[in-house]
Design a protein around this motif. Structure first.
Motif, mmCIF file in Angstrom:
data_model
loop_
_atom_site.group_PDB
_atom_site.id
_atom_site.type_symbol
_atom_site.label_atom_id
_atom_site.label_comp_id
_atom_site.label_asym_id
_atom_site.label_seq_id
_atom_site.Cartn_x
_atom_site.Cartn_y
_atom_site.Cartn_z
ATOM 1 N N LEU A 30 -2.193 61.428 49.989
ATOM 2 C CA LEU A 30 -1.763 60.033 50.137
ATOM 3 C C LEU A 30 -2.887 59.173 50.712
ATOM 4 C CD1 LEU A 30 0.676 58.169 49.837
ATOM 5 C CD2 LEU A 30 1.406 58.875 52.121
ATOM 6 N N PRO A 78 -5.938 58.200 47.823
ATOM 7 C CA PRO A 78 -5.971 56.935 47.076
ATOM 8 C C PRO A 78 -6.133 55.732 47.998
ATOM 9 C CG PRO A 78 -3.737 57.856 47.092
ATOM 10 C CD PRO A 78 -4.660 58.916 47.631
ATOM 11 N N ILE A 88 -4.993 55.953 38.302
ATOM 12 C CA ILE A 88 -4.830 57.182 39.089
ATOM 13 C C ILE A 88 -3.460 57.850 38.897
ATOM 14 C CG2 ILE A 88 -6.408 56.171 40.768
ATOM 15 C CD1 ILE A 88 -4.116 55.933 42.732
ATOM 16 N N GLY A 90 -1.962 59.673 41.441
ATOM 17 C CA GLY A 90 -1.195 59.619 42.685
ATOM 18 C C GLY A 90 -0.696 61.001 43.063
ATOM 19 N N PRO A 91 -0.102 61.130 44.243
ATOM 20 C CA PRO A 91 0.263 62.451 44.771
ATOM 21 C C PRO A 91 1.686 62.903 44.436
ATOM 22 C CG PRO A 91 0.464 60.818 46.516
ATOM 23 C CD PRO A 91 0.026 60.068 45.281
ATOM 24 N N LEU A 92 2.413 62.204 43.574
ATOM 25 C CA LEU A 92 3.848 62.465 43.475
ATOM 26 C C LEU A 92 4.318 62.992 42.114
ATOM 27 C CD1 LEU A 92 4.960 59.306 45.527
ATOM 28 C CD2 LEU A 92 4.543 61.626 46.362
ATOM 29 N N TYR A 146 10.716 58.875 45.392
ATOM 30 C CA TYR A 146 10.541 59.760 44.235
ATOM 31 C C TYR A 146 11.332 61.050 44.426
ATOM 32 C CZ TYR A 146 6.470 57.158 42.456
ATOM 33 O OH TYR A 146 5.633 56.211 41.936
ATOM 34 N N TYR A 175 6.330 51.308 46.252
ATOM 35 C CA TYR A 175 6.283 52.410 47.211
ATOM 36 C C TYR A 175 5.589 51.937 48.480
ATOM 37 C CZ TYR A 175 4.543 56.739 49.342
ATOM 38 O OH TYR A 175 4.241 57.744 50.224
ATOM 39 N N ARG A 208 2.453 49.753 47.572
ATOM 40 C CA ARG A 208 2.108 49.736 46.147
ATOM 41 C C ARG A 208 3.109 48.823 45.443
ATOM 42 N NH1 ARG A 208 0.818 53.691 42.209
ATOM 43 N NH2 ARG A 208 -0.345 51.820 41.740
ATOM 44 N N HIS A 257 5.776 50.341 39.903
ATOM 45 C CA HIS A 257 4.922 50.908 38.850
ATOM 46 C C HIS A 257 5.599 52.098 38.203
ATOM 47 C CE1 HIS A 257 4.051 53.188 42.499
ATOM 48 N NE2 HIS A 257 3.793 54.209 41.707
ATOM 49 N N HIS A 275 4.529 55.738 36.165
ATOM 50 C CA HIS A 275 3.416 56.647 35.849
ATOM 51 C C HIS A 275 3.561 57.265 34.464
ATOM 52 C CE1 HIS A 275 1.847 57.009 40.021
ATOM 53 N NE2 HIS A 275 3.107 56.812 40.369
ATOM 54 N N GLN A 321 -0.645 54.160 34.296
ATOM 55 C CA GLN A 321 0.559 53.579 34.902
ATOM 56 C C GLN A 321 0.805 52.219 34.276
ATOM 57 O OE1 GLN A 321 0.319 53.082 39.195
ATOM 58 N NE2 GLN A 321 -0.858 54.965 39.465
ATOM 59 N N PHE A 359 -2.396 49.194 47.772
ATOM 60 C CA PHE A 359 -3.185 49.979 48.740
ATOM 61 C C PHE A 359 -3.934 51.129 48.071
ATOM 62 C CE2 PHE A 359 -2.181 54.307 50.202
ATOM 63 C CZ PHE A 359 -1.091 54.628 49.403
ATOM 64 N N ALA A 360 -3.465 51.528 46.862
ATOM 65 C CA ALA A 360 -4.079 52.663 46.162
ATOM 66 C C ALA A 360 -5.078 52.220 45.085
ATOM 67 C CB ALA A 360 -2.995 53.539 45.542
HETATM 68 C C1 MBD Z 1 2.643 56.459 44.865
HETATM 69 O O1 MBD Z 1 3.814 56.338 44.218
HETATM 70 C C2 MBD Z 1 1.541 56.412 44.131
HETATM 71 O O2 MBD Z 1 1.672 56.209 42.816
HETATM 72 C C3 MBD Z 1 0.287 56.521 44.724
HETATM 73 C C4 MBD Z 1 -0.952 56.395 43.930
HETATM 74 C C5 MBD Z 1 0.187 56.713 46.082
HETATM 75 C C6 MBD Z 1 1.330 56.796 46.822
HETATM 76 C C7 MBD Z 1 2.557 56.665 46.217
#
Ligand code: MBD
Ligand code: FE
Length: 282
Positions: free
Chosen positions: A73, A76, A105, A107-109, A164, A198, A219, A222, A224, A238, A251-252
């Motif tokens: 997290l 990004p 990107i 992302g971590p999810l 998520y 998010y 964020r 969005h 993905h 995305q 932020f990412a």
């Molecule tokens: C998210 O949903 C995400 O897409 C990214 C890149 C970072 C944190 C939460």
């Protein structure tokens, strides 16, 4: 008191020892990278006169990030994911691989193993969703514009509270995660709910880092995508929904102008009824 010792032969020799330069075993690339990393950080400590208190505070922060699986997290948030994309864009440009939908990107999810469907999927497992109905449709084409049948389109997004499935315990497994294979004309359609943006959890180690920089952890809304087909380059991207306060303040750093999409509200009851059939529409 400030002292500068980095450039002394003792320190330079010490860094080589730390990185295993005198040892026959191990891996040369690991040695080179650890040598550079330790060297850069030792220099940083020297240049900024980092105190012992600051150093151990950093160790504690890394421990809390790791124990809460937050490196994915913070990564990004500190721009590493976007930087890797910028490098991949440059590699593609160099190889004359141009055109098509831009990457952004992962992302971590992401979670592998989502339910699969042909052409159409309903993504919201209705019992735990309160969002506004969303219809998402598109066509997978190669860079020449030729539709690709049977392309694999993996879609995942947050619910109306920005959570998520698998990370938000209130949601069922694979809620808002589906794999759709395109139809004979390359089309896919999903029925889902409009996601919310998010936010990095308040007080989490990543939030602590961002706050220390005067930054937020938000964020925009969005969606993905992974898009893949045999013989074609894998695409990670995305959709960023237009009109979100964070669309251009992510932020990412994942928003790209070509990926900003305006949702169109369907008001006509006949149009709604057509889509309520729970199937693809023409
Ligand atoms: C998210 O949903 C995400 O897409 C990214 C890149 C970072 C944190 C939460
Ligand atoms: Fe996301």
């Amino acid at each position: 008191m400030t002292v500068k010792i980095f450039d002394t032969p003792d320190v330079q020799d010490f860094i080589k020892t730390v990185a295993g330069f005198g040892q026959t075993g191990g891996n040369d690339r690991a040695k080179q990278i650890v040598h550079r990393l330790v060297s850069d950080l030792f220099k940083l400590i020297d240049d900024f006169d980092v105190t012992e208190e600051e150093y151990w505070a950093a160790v504690n922060l890394l421990n809390s990030l790791g124990s809460q699986t937050q490196f994915g997290l913070l990564s990004p948030g500190l721009g590493f994911d976007h930087y890797l994309d910028m490098r991949q864009d440059a590699i593609d440009a160099e190889a004359k691989r141009t055109g098509g939908t831009p990457r952004t990107i992962e992302g971590p999810l992401y979670v592998a193993g989502a339910p699969e469907a042909e052409g159409f999927a309903r993504m919201d497992d209705s019992q735990d969703n309160d969002g506004e109905t969303m219809w998402l449709t598109g066509q997978v084409r190669d860079v020449n514009g030729t539709p690709i049948a049977g392309a694999k389109v993996e879609i995942w997004h947050a619910n109306s509270h920005g959570g998520y499935s698998f990370f938000d315990p209130s949601q069922s497994e694979y809620n808002l995660r589906r794999t759709i294979y395109t139809d004979s004309e390359g089309h896919y359609t999903a029925r889902s709910i409009i996601p919310s943006g998010y936010g990095v959890p308040e007080g989490a180690p990543t939030d602590v880092v961002l706050k220390s920089l005067g930054r937020h952890g938000q964020r925009p809304a969005h969606i993905h995508y992974f898009v893949s087909a045999p013989g074609h380059q894998h695409l990670t991207t995305q959709i960023n929904l237009a009109g979100d306060p964070y669309t251009y303040d992510d932020f990412a750093f994942a928003t790209r102008e070509e990926l900003v999409v305006t949702a169109e509200r369907i008001e006509d009851p006949a149009e709604i009824a057509k889509r309520e059939l729970d199937g693809p529409f023409s």
